[in-house]
Scaffold this active site. Structure first.
Site, short mmCIF file in Angstrom:
data_model
loop_
_atom_site.label_atom_id
_atom_site.label_comp_id
_atom_site.label_asym_id
_atom_site.label_seq_id
_atom_site.Cartn_x
_atom_site.Cartn_y
_atom_site.Cartn_z
N GLY A 31 38.84 56.65 14.32
CA GLY A 31 39.96 57.23 13.58
C GLY A 31 41.20 57.28 14.28
O GLY A 31 41.47 56.68 15.38
N SER A 32 41.99 58.48 14.05
CA SER A 32 43.42 58.81 14.67
C SER A 32 43.18 59.16 15.98
O SER A 32 44.19 59.25 16.69
CB SER A 32 44.01 59.52 13.65
OG SER A 32 44.37 58.89 12.48
N THR A 33 42.06 59.80 16.38
CA THR A 33 42.01 60.10 17.94
C THR A 33 42.15 58.95 19.00
O THR A 33 42.81 59.19 20.04
CB THR A 33 40.75 60.80 18.13
OG1 THR A 33 39.67 60.01 17.75
CG2 THR A 33 40.51 62.12 17.71
#
Length: 587
Positions: free
Chosen positions: A304-306
């Site tokens: 995801g966004s990491t």
């Protein structure tokens, strides 16, 4: 008649010559063996009258960064019987069955088996072995042995691993450094007569074992304990399936803590930490394998966004984006025939690149990915080390699962840019992020630091040289600044810690299949932002209720840093208030 006599004389002569030749050969062979091979056959003869019993070497200890022993040895006994020396078999069967708490039938099979030596039971408690020795039973041998013992029970169970009955490593550091830890076994030699009975006056000779070396590791038991408590706390609060947390030094790859809860008891590793009722033998073995798995390195997930950290670093390094670039987020971005949504349905509106990162805006990172293009994105994917493994010194590390370049279109590029449609291990993510924020040098994550003996003599200092420069110092500095803003006032604000400048990135990803509505919440954070000394990653698998990484994962890292930063000697880096500022605040 004369002819017949001559014929018989010839036959006799031939027979005589053959017998003489054979006899000469045998005499010559005997002389050869006596003169040149006497020592060899003498040893063979002795071996026929020797009985050999192994003495296990003491396995080397595993010692943490503070000198705490995490894996040690406990003295136990091995109980054996020698059939030819047994005088009271029924008495032996009754006593061994009682003291060893095993069925008489099992003991009888071993006592009555005709063999030079038969083991009845290994890893017997020393007190029990001493009691059996006091019975002075003819034909029963009690040899002292070693069993692996873990003073902290379940602490770092999936990192340390454990050993089998043969004292060899099975999983974790125990198997990775088995050659260092295991040592060399010794032997006990006793003389026997032709019937295999030990000669009472012959005594015994011993070949002493060589103990294994001690492995000193970077893991800190105090930090590990606190991180484990934090992981259990959030797992219970959110009724999550599991929680994994890694803490590491981003500048050299030393791992300070690695938690995978639920953990298991290292002193009883074959007992499941879940309900086993109704399970078949095969199901129990599968459950054991799952229990032993180290999710930080063995399992992959959509980050995801990491993963936007990687996209941002590649975009800045390639020069396709700058901090002041302007973007517009209406809540989605259309790529080819796909409408890809932002997590904020109404959109973020106009924003620059820093604000887009603070907002964790998908359309911004889709645009950066498209500007890079497939060829460039793959170039940086490989340059950052994401195509391979990290090389962490634990067995079973999984590799990244990524689209083949030839199968990657614009839609795939768009989803990869914000951390979906591929899978990575938590270890690979934190390693790559470390390499981006530490000045740009790729590191090798590791536990092993050095090898010493019990006297403290250094045998080997384990080396992990820095790898390639994956981004410039300038890009690394810019990334630290951007990620600090994420915590200072963006999606990672729940990781903000008074007195420290922390950088980080939140993530919330959906597991496959999407219809299951299961999520993974995570947060990656480092401190201090200007000169990172520690980096942490928290991954919460399938939390119930609120599942956003910024809400449930970021506070976990914040709580950990609040307690361990002072412990590590990381000074409070907030500027001191001036007298004028104090008066203004009071006013």
């Amino acid at each position: 008649m004369q002819r017949m006599k001559t014929f018989h004389k010839k036959k006799i002569l031939v027979v005589f010559l053959i017998c003489f030749s054979v006899l000469s050969f045998l005499i010559g062979r005997l002389g050869f063996l006596m003169l040149t091979q006497s020592e060899y056959y003498s040893e063979k003869a002795e071996q026929l009258h020797e009985r050999e019993r192994d003495i296990k070497a003491a396995r080397g200890k595993i010692i943490d960064a503070c000198g705490n022993v995490l894996a040690a040895n406990k003295t136990v006994c091995t109980i054996s019987v020698i059939h030819s020396q047994i005088k009271e078999p029924e008495k032996i069967i009754q006593i061994l069955a009682k003291e060893l708490e095993i069925p008489e039938e099992d003991v009888r099979k071993r006592v009555e088996k005709v063999s030079s030596i038969e083991r009845v039971k290994t890893n017997v408690e020393k007190e029990v072995g001493d009691r059996i020795r006091e019975y002075d039973l003819a034909g029963v041998k009690v040899d002292e042995d070693f069993k692996r013992y873990y003073p902290y029970g379940s602490l770092a169970s999936k990192v340390l691993g454990f050993t089998g009955s043969d004292n060899q490593g099975i999983v974790g550091l125990e198997v990775k450094y088995d050659e260092v830890l295991q040592g060399e076994p010794g032997k006990i030699l006793t003389l026997t007569d032709a019937r295999g009975v030990e000669l009472p006056d012959a005594g015994e000779s011993r070949q002493e074992p060589v103990n294994g070396k001690n492995l000193h590791i970077s893991l800190d038991a105090n930090i590990q304990k606190y991180v484990e408590q934090a992981a259990y706390r959030v797992m219970q609060q959110k009724q999550a399936d599991s929680v994994s947390i890694i803490l590491m030094r981003p500048y050299n790859g030393e791992i300070l803590a690695m938690v995978n809860v639920p953990e298991f008891d290292l002193n009883d590793p074959f007992t499941l930490n879940t309900d086993t009722s109704g399970m078949s033998a095969e199901e129990k073995q599968d459950a054991l394998n799952r229990m032993w798995r180290n999710g930080c390195i063995n399992d992959t997930y959509e980050p995801g966004s990491t993963f936007k950290i990687i996209t941002a670093a590649a975009g800045l390094e390639e020069g396709v984006v700058s901090l002041k670039d302007r973007f517009s987020c209406p809540g989605f971005k259309i790529v080819e025939d796909r409408r890809i949504r932002c997590h904020k349905v109404g959109g973020h509106g106009a924003e620059d690149f820093v604000q887009g990162t603070m907002n964790s805006c998908n359309p911004v990172f889709i645009e950066v990915g498209l500007r890079l293009g497939i060829d460039n994105y793959y170039h940086y994917f490989e340059k950052f080390g994401l195509k391979g493994k990290t090389g962490v010194d634990l067995p079973g590390e999984a590799a990244t699962i990524m689209h083949k370049k030839e199968n990657m279109g614009q839609v795939e590029l768009a989803t990869v840019s914000f951390g979906q449609s591929f899978q990575i291990t938590p270890m690979q993510l934190i390693t790559t992020a470390s390499s981006i924020i530490n000045g740009g040098r790729r590191i090798t994550p590791h536990f092993g630091v050095e090898v010493r003996d019990d006297e403290g003599t250094l045998y080997e200092k384990l080396q992990y040289p820095l790898g390639d420069q994956i981004v410039s110092e300038g890009t690394s500095e810019t990334m630290r600044y951007i990620l600090e803003q994420v915590v200072d006032g963006g999606s990672g604000k729940n990781a903000f810690l008074e007195g420290y400048h922390i950088g980080g990135k939140t993530a919330t990803s959906e597991t496959l299949p999407r219809s299951a509505n299961k999520y993974i919440s995570s947060f990656l954070g480092f401190a201090p932002a200007s000169n990172p000394q520690v980096i942490g990653l928290c991954v919460i698998n399938n939390p119930q209720g609120l599942y956003y990484g910024g809400i449930i994962a970021a506070p976990v890292i914040q709580d950990i840093y609040k307690n361990i930063l002072p412990y590590l000697g990381v000074e409070n880096d907030a500027p001191e208030s001036t007298e004028e500022e104090t008066e203004a605040n009071n006013g």
